[in-house]
Design a protein around this motif. Sequence first.
Motif, PDB file in Angstrom:
ATOM      1  N   LYS A  52       0.862  -1.189   0.000  1.00  0.00           N
ATOM      2  CA  LYS A  52       0.000   0.000   0.000  1.00  0.00           C
ATOM      3  C   LYS A  52       0.891   1.229   0.000  1.00  0.00           C
ATOM      4  O   LYS A  52       1.796   1.349   0.825  1.00  0.00           O
ATOM      5  CB  LYS A  52      -0.912   0.016   1.223  1.00  0.00           C
ATOM      6  CG  LYS A  52      -2.188  -0.775   1.045  1.00  0.00           C
ATOM      7  CD  LYS A  52      -3.166  -0.496   2.169  1.00  0.00           C
ATOM      8  CE  LYS A  52      -4.497  -1.193   1.913  1.00  0.00           C
ATOM      9  NZ  LYS A  52      -5.498  -0.879   2.952  1.00  0.00           N
ATOM     10  N   LYS A  53       0.629   2.133  -0.935  1.00  0.00           N
ATOM     11  CA  LYS A  53       1.422   3.341  -1.049  1.00  0.00           C
ATOM     12  C   LYS A  53       0.501   4.555  -1.164  1.00  0.00           C
ATOM     13  O   LYS A  53      -0.626   4.443  -1.659  1.00  0.00           O
ATOM     14  CB  LYS A  53       2.339   3.284  -2.273  1.00  0.00           C
ATOM     15  CG  LYS A  53       3.344   2.144  -2.237  1.00  0.00           C
ATOM     16  CD  LYS A  53       4.193   2.140  -3.498  1.00  0.00           C
ATOM     17  CE  LYS A  53       5.187   0.988  -3.483  1.00  0.00           C
ATOM     18  NZ  LYS A  53       6.004   0.949  -4.730  1.00  0.00           N
ATOM     19  N   VAL A  54       0.992   5.685  -0.707  1.00  0.00           N
ATOM     20  CA  VAL A  54       0.236   6.938  -0.850  1.00  0.00           C
ATOM     21  C   VAL A  54       0.414   7.433  -2.274  1.00  0.00           C
ATOM     22  O   VAL A  54       1.546   7.589  -2.751  1.00  0.00           O
ATOM     23  CB  VAL A  54       0.721   8.003   0.151  1.00  0.00           C
ATOM     24  CG1 VAL A  54      -0.006   9.323  -0.093  1.00  0.00           C
ATOM     25  CG2 VAL A  54       0.490   7.528   1.571  1.00  0.00           C
ATOM     26  N   PRO A 278      -6.001  16.998  -3.134  1.00  0.00           N
ATOM     27  CA  PRO A 278      -6.037  16.573  -1.723  1.00  0.00           C
ATOM     28  C   PRO A 278      -5.243  15.285  -1.524  1.00  0.00           C
ATOM     29  O   PRO A 278      -5.114  14.469  -2.433  1.00  0.00           O
ATOM     30  CB  PRO A 278      -7.535  16.356  -1.467  1.00  0.00           C
ATOM     31  CG  PRO A 278      -8.232  17.163  -2.511  1.00  0.00           C
ATOM     32  CD  PRO A 278      -7.349  17.143  -3.711  1.00  0.00           C
ATOM     33  N   LYS A 279      -4.717  15.130  -0.310  1.00  0.00           N
ATOM     34  CA  LYS A 279      -3.937  13.934   0.002  1.00  0.00           C
ATOM     35  C   LYS A 279      -4.802  12.691  -0.155  1.00  0.00           C
ATOM     36  O   LYS A 279      -5.933  12.640   0.337  1.00  0.00           O
ATOM     37  CB  LYS A 279      -3.390  14.034   1.427  1.00  0.00           C
ATOM     38  CG  LYS A 279      -2.422  12.921   1.783  1.00  0.00           C
ATOM     39  CD  LYS A 279      -1.835  13.129   3.172  1.00  0.00           C
ATOM     40  CE  LYS A 279      -0.854  12.012   3.507  1.00  0.00           C
ATOM     41  NZ  LYS A 279      -0.275  12.199   4.867  1.00  0.00           N
TER      42      LYS A 279
END
Length: 355
Positions: A52-54, A278-279
């Motif tokens: 899982k990555k941002v 947005p993040k």
Amino acid sequence: MKRVIIIIVVVVVALGAIAYVLSNNKKKNEEKTAFIAKGGGAVAVRVASVEKKVVDLDFSANGNFIPNKELNFLSENAGRVKAIFVDEGDRVTKGQVLARVDAEIINTDKETAQAAYQNAQRDEARYQSSYETGGVTQQQLDQAKLATRNAKLRLQASQRRVSDANIKSPINGIVNKRYIEVGAFVNTQGTQLFELVDVSKLKLKVNVNESQVASLKVGDQINIKSTVFPNEKFSGKVTFIAAKADATLNFPVEIEVSNNAKNSLRAGMYGTAVFNFPKQAPSILIPRTSFVGSVSSNQVFVLDQSNNTSKIRSVVTGRILGDNVEILDGLKEGETVITSGQINLTDGTAVSIVK
């Protein structure tokens, strides 16, 4: 004798070239064999962990500023330029008189049309009076009324031409070019008079790729940077997103930019649109090369670490983000996907990981 020697040399060179090609091909085949042999009989593959990555969607795009409004102002009446009230670089407002054409002939036409209209009105009044006493027919009265209406239309047209003798600006803007001088003759075929541009607002035209355009929508507020004015802050709004990619498979996007009070930005300058989003919540991403065939197949091979075999897995894909693909369903964090060698795999094939 010399010719024989040349032939022998050519043959020797050709044989040497053939030997070199065969030797090179043999070396490549041996490398491929060695690659497979590393797996001890199993299919050699490369793998990647499912993580899982941002997702960082922010990006920038460069483009050129163009005027929000640009007008090549053409003549509507024939005549000689009598006066010019503006010069190149002057700011003008909508309705401001830029120049005047000699209206002597136009005024004569107006006076003639005015006299014809007044005469038609008198004739209509006489026909109306005669009709009431039975002197003329209804048809004759109707013709007199029609003549009055036609004369009125001709008068209105001549009045419009007189008004157009004063050449007025149709927009707020700047006189970028002036094509006429006092004494020049303009005609009704559309002599070019002025080039007007409005730079109170400009458009920044940029191109974005398929993964970037998916995150955009009309109305998005965008920060704009100018290479000429790095300390100035400008803002813009997305006003157009192409529904079809161009020949380079990019999508043209237009951003309306508000100029500052000094109108520092000029058409033709370079600008940079900074797209900030947005993040995002962390998403499962895998390399694009993990897919069997292509991303559209929605199938990957997963490594079964208990016995080092490949397992085919159907997945649900999301966004394509450069070299990675978002996985919405079908994979869990911590699993391992095979990223190369899939062409030699079937469900249950023994594999050997090559680093």
